[in-house]
Design an enzyme around this catalytic site. Structure first.
Site, PDB file in Angstrom:
ATOM      1  N   SER A  69       0.828  -1.219   0.000  1.00  0.00           N
ATOM      2  CA  SER A  69       0.000   0.000   0.000  1.00  0.00           C
ATOM      3  C   SER A  69       0.857   1.261   0.000  1.00  0.00           C
ATOM      4  O   SER A  69       2.013   1.239   0.449  1.00  0.00           O
ATOM      5  CB  SER A  69      -0.888   0.044   1.246  1.00  0.00           C
ATOM      6  OG  SER A  69      -1.697  -1.084   1.308  1.00  0.00           O
TER       7      SER A  69
HETATM    8  N1  SAH Z   1       0.584  -5.527   4.464  1.00  0.00           N
HETATM    9  C1  SAH Z   1       1.167  -5.832   3.188  1.00  0.00           C
HETATM   10  C2  SAH Z   1       0.191  -5.595   2.058  1.00  0.00           C
HETATM   11  C3  SAH Z   1       0.107  -6.788   1.163  1.00  0.00           C
HETATM   12  S1  SAH Z   1      -1.273  -6.855   0.090  1.00  0.00           S
HETATM   13  C4  SAH Z   1       2.488  -5.090   2.979  1.00  0.00           C
HETATM   14  O1  SAH Z   1       2.862  -4.291   3.860  1.00  0.00           O
HETATM   15  O2  SAH Z   1       3.166  -5.315   1.974  1.00  0.00           O
HETATM   16  C5  SAH Z   1      -2.341  -7.944   0.964  1.00  0.00           C
HETATM   17  C6  SAH Z   1      -1.836  -9.326   1.239  1.00  0.00           C
HETATM   18  O3  SAH Z   1      -2.926 -10.064   1.808  1.00  0.00           O
HETATM   19  C7  SAH Z   1      -1.406 -10.121   0.013  1.00  0.00           C
HETATM   20  O4  SAH Z   1      -0.072 -10.517   0.168  1.00  0.00           O
HETATM   21  C8  SAH Z   1      -2.352 -11.319  -0.018  1.00  0.00           C
HETATM   22  O5  SAH Z   1      -1.755 -12.517  -0.462  1.00  0.00           O
HETATM   23  C9  SAH Z   1      -2.770 -11.408   1.443  1.00  0.00           C
HETATM   24  N2  SAH Z   1      -4.024 -12.138   1.695  1.00  0.00           N
HETATM   25  C10 SAH Z   1      -5.169 -12.115   0.985  1.00  0.00           C
HETATM   26  N3  SAH Z   1      -6.090 -12.929   1.551  1.00  0.00           N
HETATM   27  C11 SAH Z   1      -5.497 -13.472   2.656  1.00  0.00           C
HETATM   28  C12 SAH Z   1      -5.928 -14.394   3.658  1.00  0.00           C
HETATM   29  N4  SAH Z   1      -7.140 -14.936   3.652  1.00  0.00           N
HETATM   30  N5  SAH Z   1      -5.066 -14.728   4.631  1.00  0.00           N
HETATM   31  C13 SAH Z   1      -3.800 -14.199   4.666  1.00  0.00           C
HETATM   32  N6  SAH Z   1      -3.347 -13.332   3.755  1.00  0.00           N
HETATM   33  C14 SAH Z   1      -4.178 -12.964   2.760  1.00  0.00           C
END
Ligand code: SAH
Length: 218
Positions: A69
């Site tokens: 993000s």
């Molecule tokens: N907080 C992260 C943002 C990553 S984007 C950062 O700082 O880079 C969101 C992430 O959520 C993705 O990597 C995706 O694979 C994960 N995600 C989506 N659904 C999920 C679930 N049910 N359990 C765990 N992770 C999940």
């Protein structure tokens, strides 16, 4: 602040200071959050080809269709979380590990879950490299939370569920706070406070996150 985060290069420090100044002009005001963002090397959480864009206020791809993000949103969510002075936090969606690392600079106990193993693996190496020992990542489906270490003082979702995930409420401490983007096309960043066993909702601002998906993948 973790001592490992002190030995940073002059150029990237100047770039980071500019990023923080932009965040202040956009309304981020928590001094601890701003200080941690000033020190945390965001470029280490991106693939080399994108590292030079790390301090732009924009979302960036981290592989497998996922995104880190924009700094403003990371800062805003962290600031909202810090309002309840949490000691134990769960992040759902580790991704690059950047949000997790920021939380680990501010909060004693941080747990983070990710469903995509290759991302989790890279994130873990970054957290170890920065010696953020109070952050623990797990390969799991975060839509059901992480019961093992519950209850949490705060839960942060960085992927958007279609509906508000009731199961996560049970893993939240009384007086705790959950912060998440809700919706599909039109998403809204929302805060839920658990008071007297009930959830009180505040909508913050429109956002755009990747969807929360069920299950895990290797
Ligand atoms: N907080 C992260 C943002 C990553 S984007 C950062 O700082 O880079 C969101 C992430 O959520 C993705 O990597 C995706 O694979 C994960 N995600 C989506 N659904 C999920 C679930 N049910 N359990 C765990 N992770 C999940």
């Amino acid at each position: 602040m973790n001592p490992q985060l002190r030995g940073i290069g002059f150029t990237s420090q100047r770039t980071r200071n500019r990023m923080v100044d932009r965040l202040i002009s956009k309304g981020i005001s928590n001094p601890q959050v701003l200080e941690a963002l000033r020190r945390l090397p965001r470029h280490l959480f991106l693939d080399e080809a994108l590292a030079h864009r790390a301090y732009e206020d924009t979302a960036l791809p981290i592989g497998l269709g996922q995104t880190l993000s924009q700094p403003y949103i990371v800062a805003r969510m962290t600031e909202l979380l810090m309002e309840v002075s949490p000691r134990r936090v769960l992040e759902i969606g580790t991704g690059s590990g950047f949000q997790c690392a920021l939380l680990a600079c501010l909060i004693p106990e941080v747990y983070s879950v990710e469903r995509l193993e290759p991302l989790l693996h890279k994130a873990q190496l970054r957290l170890v490299g920065l010696q953020l020992k109070n952050a623990r990542v797990t390969h799991a489906d975060g839509s059901i939370g992480l019961k093992k270490h519950a209850p949490y003082d705060a839960i942060l979702l960085t992927a958007a569920p279609e509906h508000i995930p009731e199961t996560l409420f049970d893993q939240l401490q009384e007086g705790g706070r959950m912060i998440l983007p809700v919706g599909t096309e039109q998403q809204i960043l929302s805060v839920f406070d658990k008071k007297g066993g009930r959830m009180l909702r505040q909508d913050i601002e429109p956002v755009h996150f990747v969807p929360l998906l069920p299950g895990v993948s290797r």
